[in-house]
Design a protein around this motif. Sequence first.
Motif, PDB file in Angstrom:
ATOM      1  N   ASP A 134     105.778  57.519  17.703  1.00 45.90           N
ATOM      2  CA  ASP A 134     105.550  57.843  16.302  1.00 45.90           C
ATOM      3  C   ASP A 134     104.067  57.693  15.965  1.00 45.90           C
ATOM      4  OD1 ASP A 134     106.166  58.515  13.681  1.00 45.90           O
ATOM      5  OD2 ASP A 134     106.394  56.412  13.093  1.00 45.90           O
ATOM      6  N   ARG A 135     103.627  58.485  14.995  1.00 51.62           N
ATOM      7  CA  ARG A 135     102.265  58.392  14.484  1.00 51.62           C
ATOM      8  C   ARG A 135     102.226  59.091  13.125  1.00 51.62           C
ATOM      9  NH1 ARG A 135     101.903  62.613  18.247  1.00 51.62           N
ATOM     10  NH2 ARG A 135     101.101  64.571  17.381  1.00 51.62           N
ATOM     11  N   PRO A 136     101.235  58.787  12.278  1.00 53.99           N
ATOM     12  CA  PRO A 136     101.124  59.460  10.988  1.00 53.99           C
ATOM     13  C   PRO A 136     101.000  60.974  11.163  1.00 53.99           C
ATOM     14  CG  PRO A 136      99.726  57.517  11.024  1.00 53.99           C
ATOM     15  CD  PRO A 136     100.239  57.702  12.416  1.00 53.99           C
ATOM     16  N   GLY A 137     101.765  61.720  10.361  1.00 58.00           N
ATOM     17  CA  GLY A 137     101.672  63.167  10.389  1.00 58.00           C
ATOM     18  C   GLY A 137     102.491  63.842  11.470  1.00 58.00           C
ATOM     19  N   ARG A 361     101.002  64.431   4.513  1.00 55.46           N
ATOM     20  CA  ARG A 361      99.977  64.030   5.488  1.00 55.46           C
ATOM     21  C   ARG A 361      98.574  64.067   4.881  1.00 55.46           C
ATOM     22  NH1 ARG A 361      97.182  67.407   8.693  1.00 55.46           N
ATOM     23  NH2 ARG A 361      98.736  69.069   8.427  1.00 55.46           N
ATOM     24  N   SER A 364      97.678  61.037   3.029  1.00 54.29           N
ATOM     25  CA  SER A 364      97.743  59.794   3.827  1.00 54.29           C
ATOM     26  C   SER A 364      99.090  59.092   3.744  1.00 54.29           C
ATOM     27  CB  SER A 364      96.625  58.823   3.411  1.00 54.29           C
ATOM     28  OG  SER A 364      95.369  59.406   3.610  1.00 54.29           O
ATOM     29  N   THR A 366     102.872  58.720   5.529  1.00 53.07           N
ATOM     30  CA  THR A 366     103.612  58.963   6.764  1.00 53.07           C
ATOM     31  C   THR A 366     105.104  58.858   6.483  1.00 53.07           C
ATOM     32  OG1 THR A 366     103.876  58.285   9.078  1.00 53.07           O
ATOM     33  CG2 THR A 366     103.523  56.532   7.480  1.00 53.07           C
ATOM     34  N   THR A 368     108.684  57.761   7.347  1.00 54.24           N
ATOM     35  CA  THR A 368     109.359  56.786   8.208  1.00 54.24           C
ATOM     36  C   THR A 368     110.802  57.182   8.496  1.00 54.24           C
ATOM     37  OG1 THR A 368     110.000  55.452   6.284  1.00 54.24           O
ATOM     38  CG2 THR A 368     107.906  54.916   7.360  1.00 54.24           C
ATOM     39  N   SER A 386     105.530  55.979   3.542  1.00 56.04           N
ATOM     40  CA  SER A 386     104.683  54.796   3.367  1.00 56.04           C
ATOM     41  C   SER A 386     103.235  55.210   3.577  1.00 56.04           C
ATOM     42  CB  SER A 386     105.077  53.689   4.360  1.00 56.04           C
ATOM     43  OG  SER A 386     104.920  54.144   5.694  1.00 56.04           O
ATOM     44  N   ASP A 387     102.326  54.359   3.156  1.00 59.46           N
ATOM     45  CA  ASP A 387     100.905  54.642   3.336  1.00 59.46           C
ATOM     46  C   ASP A 387     100.541  54.526   4.813  1.00 59.46           C
ATOM     47  OD1 ASP A 387      98.117  54.822   1.782  1.00 59.46           O
ATOM     48  OD2 ASP A 387      97.901  53.394   3.436  1.00 59.46           O
ATOM     49  N   ALA A 388      99.820  55.510   5.325  1.00 57.68           N
ATOM     50  CA  ALA A 388      99.500  55.546   6.754  1.00 57.68           C
ATOM     51  C   ALA A 388      98.653  54.363   7.186  1.00 57.68           C
ATOM     52  CB  ALA A 388      98.779  56.856   7.092  1.00 57.68           C
ATOM     53  N   SER A 389      97.931  53.755   6.233  1.00 58.43           N
ATOM     54  CA  SER A 389      97.065  52.617   6.566  1.00 58.43           C
ATOM     55  C   SER A 389      97.755  51.277   6.377  1.00 58.43           C
ATOM     56  CB  SER A 389      95.795  52.663   5.702  1.00 58.43           C
ATOM     57  OG  SER A 389      95.094  53.877   5.900  1.00 58.43           O
TER      58      SER A 389
END
Length: 455
Positions: A134-137, A361, A364, A366, A368, A386-389
């Motif tokens: 998994d990763r953002p975007g 995306r 920012s 992501t 889940t 959720s927020d990617a950071s």
Amino acid sequence: MDVNMSFSQDMDDEYEKLIRRMNPPRVVIDNDSCKNATVIRVDSANEYGILLEVVQILTDLNLTITKAYISSDGGWFMDVFNVTDQDGNKVTDEAVLDYIQKSLGPEACFSTSVRSVGVIPSTDSTVIELTGCDRPGLLSELTAVLTHLNCSVLNAEVWTHNIRAAAVMQVTDDSTGCAISDPERLSRIKSLLRNVLKGSNTPREAKTVVSHGEVHTDRRLHQMMFEDRDYEQRVVDDESSIQDERQRPDVCVDNWLDKDYSVVTVRCKDRPKLLFDTVCTLTDMQYVVFHGSVDTEGTEAYQEYYVRHIDGSPVKSEAEKQRVIQCLEAAIKRRVSEGLKLELCTTDRVGLLSNVTRIFRENSLTVTRAEVKTKGGKALNTFYVSDASGYSIDAKTIDSIRQTIGQTILKVKNNPEEQQQRQKPPSQESPTRFLFGGLFKSKSFVNFGLVRSYS
């Protein structure tokens, strides 16, 4: 050799059919004996996996199982379930009650694929199964590839857990609205999707599977993430570790040597489909539930199972014990909806899912977890973001996204502040602990004093 094995399998199937004819399943649905739930009792000849099939049918109907009493020692299966609808009321819909009777009664056949509302019939569509890091975007990139390849996503479910992601997608050809059958095109779809999944540097292989058979989405997602070993512990920073520990289910495994059972207890926050998730995992790990009890108390759920491995033995080692605990914890946490819940309802169109996830995306966010459905030309999608950071989501960000997509199209179902709430640790003592200590002196649930006799 193969001929002998095939003959043996055919003989086993015929024997099972004979047993079912001699002892047809019996289903009793009672709306009178319990004040706040419908009581469903299922009696039948015992077969491996029957508990999962029964629970699967009930949960696919979006029924909530508030209590359950399980007994399948020997050749007979006898379970009692207290269920409610999504609003917490007794089940009174005649169509639902009739479906339960037909699905669990004499017409049912548990040794073959049970017809269930959760099973995706894919004769007119293509099913794509994806697993990877998994990763953002990631969802945005996957759906962009599908749109570029002229594929429409009819239904999809996406889970993420422990930096792994799994998805089951039902797609069709944009131009024909039918399943994609061209081998070269299917090969290209698999190749490009696999390249997206390999985007992160990870030693674990990304997988893409394309099929046209029936698939039960929730069951497949559990199996895919189990095969991907998402239950394995990973190194995390201190803050993430503390948060994860607070949300960790309390799972214990002890051996009852006098009876050659392993006693598995689960204490965690209650939620829909929790029983399905734990029973599915035990079944996929090849454990047989001989006895069990499920209860809910407020927001907490208590489950207790008396199990043996399919080879007849209890848990044999500390390593096996820890693996059971880790796998059950993972099964419970996979479906926990972390993040802000957003619901999208609009007329479906080509590229809609790709556009919406791209906007997430670019802001920012992501995804889940996601549930994508198409019904009657309408897109009915649910996203948990959720927020990617790792920070809390700014309300201004959500307002901006809603203005871009449409205020009436995208709705917020919980407040950003709710993301900061922490679960209270479950109580240390389960009210069902060793509830079945006297069970082996009895042949009927009547002795519990919890359900009345239907004989």
